[in-house]
Structures are given as C-alpha cells and as structure tokens.
Design a protein around this motif. Structure first.
Motif, PDB file in Angstrom:
ATOM      1  N   PRO A 151       2.865  -1.347  -5.248  1.00  0.00           N
ATOM      2  CA  PRO A 151       3.868  -0.994  -6.282  1.00  0.00           C
ATOM      3  C   PRO A 151       4.240  -2.162  -6.815  1.00  0.00           C
ATOM      4  CG  PRO A 151       4.161  -1.158  -3.618  1.00  0.00           C
ATOM      5  CD  PRO A 151       2.841  -0.994  -3.807  1.00  0.00           C
ATOM      6  N   GLN A 152       3.774  -3.266  -6.386  1.00  0.00           N
ATOM      7  CA  GLN A 152       4.215  -4.646  -6.999  1.00  0.00           C
ATOM      8  C   GLN A 152       3.462  -5.358  -8.090  1.00  0.00           C
ATOM      9  OE1 GLN A 152       4.981  -7.961  -3.897  1.00  0.00           O
ATOM     10  NE2 GLN A 152       5.309  -6.669  -2.267  1.00  0.00           N
ATOM     11  N   GLY A 184      -6.126  11.785  -3.825  1.00  0.00           N
ATOM     12  CA  GLY A 184      -4.991  10.630  -3.436  1.00  0.00           C
ATOM     13  C   GLY A 184      -5.197   9.452  -4.328  1.00  0.00           C
ATOM     14  N   VAL A 185      -4.183   8.779  -4.243  1.00  0.00           N
ATOM     15  CA  VAL A 185      -3.944   7.282  -4.813  1.00  0.00           C
ATOM     16  C   VAL A 185      -3.594   6.465  -4.095  1.00  0.00           C
ATOM     17  CG1 VAL A 185      -3.006   6.132  -7.033  1.00  0.00           C
ATOM     18  CG2 VAL A 185      -3.593   8.541  -7.316  1.00  0.00           C
ATOM     19  N   HIS A 234      -4.087   0.420  -8.931  1.00  0.00           N
ATOM     20  CA  HIS A 234      -4.235   1.444  -8.233  1.00  0.00           C
ATOM     21  C   HIS A 234      -5.829   1.941  -8.151  1.00  0.00           C
ATOM     22  CE1 HIS A 234      -4.002   2.551 -12.460  1.00  0.00           C
ATOM     23  NE2 HIS A 234      -4.830   3.490 -12.241  1.00  0.00           N
ATOM     24  N   ARG A 235      -5.927   2.658  -7.113  1.00  0.00           N
ATOM     25  CA  ARG A 235      -7.303   3.211  -6.930  1.00  0.00           C
ATOM     26  C   ARG A 235      -7.531   4.717  -6.471  1.00  0.00           C
ATOM     27  NH1 ARG A 235     -11.783   0.962  -2.491  1.00  0.00           N
ATOM     28  NH2 ARG A 235     -13.287   2.490  -2.928  1.00  0.00           N
ATOM     29  N   ARG A 236      -8.252   5.302  -7.270  1.00  0.00           N
ATOM     30  CA  ARG A 236      -8.367   6.762  -6.780  1.00  0.00           C
ATOM     31  C   ARG A 236      -9.284   7.096  -5.747  1.00  0.00           C
ATOM     32  NH1 ARG A 236      -9.915  11.459 -11.370  1.00  0.00           N
ATOM     33  NH2 ARG A 236     -10.422  13.018 -10.055  1.00  0.00           N
ATOM     34  N   THR A 274       0.744  -0.933  -0.031  1.00  0.00           N
ATOM     35  CA  THR A 274      -0.110  -0.148   0.191  1.00  0.00           C
ATOM     36  C   THR A 274       0.747   1.329   0.026  1.00  0.00           C
ATOM     37  OG1 THR A 274      -1.603  -1.192   1.284  1.00  0.00           O
ATOM     38  CG2 THR A 274      -1.885   1.281   1.166  1.00  0.00           C
ATOM     39  N   LEU A 275       1.056   2.092  -1.081  1.00  0.00           N
ATOM     40  CA  LEU A 275       1.778   3.155  -1.423  1.00  0.00           C
ATOM     41  C   LEU A 275       0.620   4.231  -1.733  1.00  0.00           C
ATOM     42  CD1 LEU A 275       4.576   3.895  -1.141  1.00  0.00           C
ATOM     43  CD2 LEU A 275       4.720   3.487  -3.825  1.00  0.00           C
TER      44      LEU A 275
END
Length: 423
Positions: free
Chosen positions: A123-124, A118-119, A128-130, A103-104
């Motif tokens: 990273p792996q 925010g996003v 991604h989610r807005r 979780t980044l």
C-alpha cells in the motif's frame, strides 16, 4: 506505542459508551472491515484496512467496482489504494494484512472469464502482484491463504464471496472432487486444492448422517487456528430435489469440520443435527484445540459453548449469560467479546445493538457500546444488513466494529484497556 485516536477521529458518545469509541471512517460512508475472525489492524497497529462499497441500497451486480482503502491511525488520513470487482456486501473483498505493513491481501475478479483471484499489494508503493488463488483466511504467519470457492458461496447464502453471472457458478453434485479448500502461497502466488469436498465427506470422523449423501455439499467459512496448525470449515449441504434454487436453502444442513493443516485428521466437531437445535458462528478458541460457538446447550436458548475437536466434549461457558452475535475469546481465556444481531433478544428493538464483553471468571458482562446497526436499506434484503463483526487488534487491547449510527456504514475502534484491566 499505539496511536492516540482522540485527535484525528471523532468520538462516538451516544448511549454513554463504557469505553472510548472513535469513528475511523468519518469522511465517507459505505466502509466495512472484513470479519470478526481477522484483524483490520496492520501488524504494527498503525494502519487500518477497509473496503468501501460503491452503494448501500442494493446488492452488487457482476463487475461493480468497490475500493480498497487504508486509514493511517496516527494522522487520521484515509487513502484509496486499489479498486476491486472481487467483493460482496458482507465481507467486502476479504481484505487482510499479511506478515507486515507492506503486505495487503484482497480479491479481484477477471471479467473476461469471471474468475476471482487474490492480489498482494504494497500500500505504500502501489506495487502489486496477482496470485493464482483467492484470499479468504490468511495464516497467522502471513505465508498462505486458505479459501473455499468464492464463486459458489452465494449458492448457500447471498452477500459472501464474489458476484459473477449465474452461468459462471460451477454446479456441485454430491461431494465434488474439484471443490474444497484451496491453499495459496503468498510468496510464490501458486495455489492448489488442499483437500476436496469428496475427501472431507469420505474421511470425516464420526461420519456424516447417511441422508447428507443424497444432496450437494458446499464449502463456506474457512478459518486458520491461531497457531496455523489446523483449519476449520463450515460445510453446508443442500437437497438437490427441492426447487426453485432460492427455496432449497431453507432446508439445508450446516456442519463444523476441523482438520490438520495438511488436510488430514478430518473431524466432525458440530453435526448438522446439533447445529439445527440452535446455533451459529463457530470460531477457534485461543488454544487452537477447541471451538467456540453459539449453541443451545441447555434447551432454553443460545449459550457460549466450547467444544473439543471431535465434538464429544461440550462445555457451556458462563451458563447464566445468553449467547449472541460473533463471539471471540481473548487469549487470557477469561474475556469473551461479541455483538448481537438486530433481531436477537439482546438487541434493543430500535435498530441498535450492544457490543458485549463477558467475564467468564465471574459470569458478569459489560455492555461496552450501544449503537445502531440497522442500515437504511436493510428491509430490501437481509444480505444488506450491517453486522458489527467485532475484531481484536494484534495486542488484544482494541477492537474494530461496523455500525451505522445514521443508517450508513462506518467503521469504529474502541479502546478496551481499562475494561480488561477492571476484570
């Protein structure tokens, strides 16, 4: 077990550091980690998050693209994982880790209406989610993010928040009911206004000086305490009548406000009058019940001060040691970490400055590192300065900091295990 940095990364050896120091962004320049009150180290300690600025010789313009990158501290590889338009030169895209290494969190910007958001990124996998709200300070459990209005931040100081066209910066008049601290749920992505500036100014105790009511209020830094039970707000005020826009910031006022996590129990911890006597950079103490700050407590320059939430108690820590930079306290309550601005008395006058470790039990300090922090383009505008922002890892044995030994931005990690064990 922490990854060894000695193999993958080059050591920094100028001015004989007292601790092992490594450059973790050696393959490129323009990299920064976020801030001294959040950790760029992932929860496991293996990964390290940085924002890469696309240029270092000017301020960004609306729509300029920066990069989100992750360093594998075990293998030494650096990988760009996303791009963003929601950044500025001092704190990047507010890049922070959530509850785990998958979780980044960071900000981006929709250029059609110039609204930041925010996003949440894995990273792996790249999934991604807005989010509906923005990222500024992620709670210790990684479940929520508190944020001021990032579009308004540059009104009181350039280099922070996000960059949008001037006509897309909302105007504040007095203490606004539609501006304040926003709370975003990282899981659902939903956001809400936790507490407005209007409510803060109305309910803070003790009350603000009456003169503050004849100008405009703005939220600036927001910080969770280590327990996730309270929030701190740097509340700024500007007199509306003094123009032009760029001049009136000189006459503003700054306050430290604290409150419970639900927005209640609003306290004035540091008044504008006390701050104006000399001070900067408030931060939470490890107990979450006190505030640490550089303040002129003795009338002879900055010292490190610990304040109660209502500001009634102010203890000078290590009275013989000068305050500077961006201070944080180790959870042991004994060791204080900070840096210094290039123009503060504790810097060396040649563009270099120290990373300092103060032993509050003995009143002694150790200069851990001396390193250049004056970038090639700083004289163009102060907003382009490089602040080290020394920040602990999750085990409180390593620190990260920004610097520019050759005039270009890079990020470094220092191992403090031996220094802490020595006392």
């Amino acid at each position: 077990m922490q990854p060894s940095l000695a193999g993958p990364f080059p050591a920094y050896t100028d001015f004989a550091p007292r601790v092992p120091v490594y450059c973790v962004t050696p393959g490129g320049t323009g990299y920064i980690h976020r801030y001294y009150d959040s950790s760029p180290f992932s929860p496991s300690g293996r990964y390290f998050a940085v924002t890469r600025l696309p240029f270092e010789d000017r301020l960004p313009r609306p729509g300029d693209v920066a990069e989100i990158a992750v360093v594998d501290l075990e293998t030494g590889t650096l990988r760009t994982v996303a791009e963003t338009r929601g950044w500025d030169v001092q704190l990047g895209a507010q890049l922070q880790w959530g509850a785990d290494d998958r979780t980044l969190l960071y900000n981006d910007l929709e250029t059609r209406d110039w609204m930041p958001y925010g996003v949440r990124l894995d990273p792996q996998t790249g999934e991604h989610r807005r989010l509906a709200g923005t990222i500024y300070s992620v709670s210790p459990d990684g479940r929520s993010a508190a944020s001021p209005c990032l579009r308004r931040m540059a009104v009181t100081q350039r280099g922070y928040g996000v960059v949008v066209p001037r006509d897309h910066i909302p105007a504040n008049h007095g203490a606004c009911a539609d501006d304040g601290i926003w709370l975003t749920d990282i899981g659902s992505g939903d956001t809400r206004l936790l507490v407005s500036l209007e409510e803060i100014v109305a309910y803070v105790r003790p009350p603000l000086a009456a003169a503050r009511r004849r100008g405009d209020f703005f939220g600036f830094h927001v910080k969770w305490n280590p327990q996730g039970t309270r929030l701190m707000l740097a509340l700024r005020w500007l007199p509306r009548s003094w123009l032009p826009w760029k001049r009136k910031r000189r006459y503003g006022a700054k306050h430290v406000i604290t409150m419970d996590a639900d927005g209640g129990n609003v306290r004035l911890t540091v008044s504008a009058e006390r701050w104006a006597r000399g001070g900067h950079h408030p931060n939470w103490c490890p107990d979450g019940e006190h505030v640490l700050m550089n303040l002129d407590t003795q009338g002879d320059g900055l010292r490190f001060a610990r304040l109660s939430l209502d500001g009634a108690e102010c203890l000078t820590l290590a009275p013989g040691i000068r305050g500077s930079g961006h201070p944080t306290l180790h959870p042991d309550g004994r060791h204080l970490l900070t840096d210094a601005y290039v123009d503060e008395p504790l810097a060396f006058g040649d563009g270099t400055a120290p990373i300092r470790l103060v032993d509050l039990a003995t009143g002694l300090e150790t200069q851990l590192v001396r390193i250049r922090i004056q970038p090639l383009a700083e004289k163009a505008t102060g907003a382009l300065r490089v602040d080290p922002h020394p920040a602990w890892d999750r085990t409180f044995t390593r620190i990260a900091f920004n610097a520019c030994p050759d005039g270009r931005r890079r990020v470094f990690v220092a191992d403090l295990r031996e220094a802490l064990a020595a006392g």
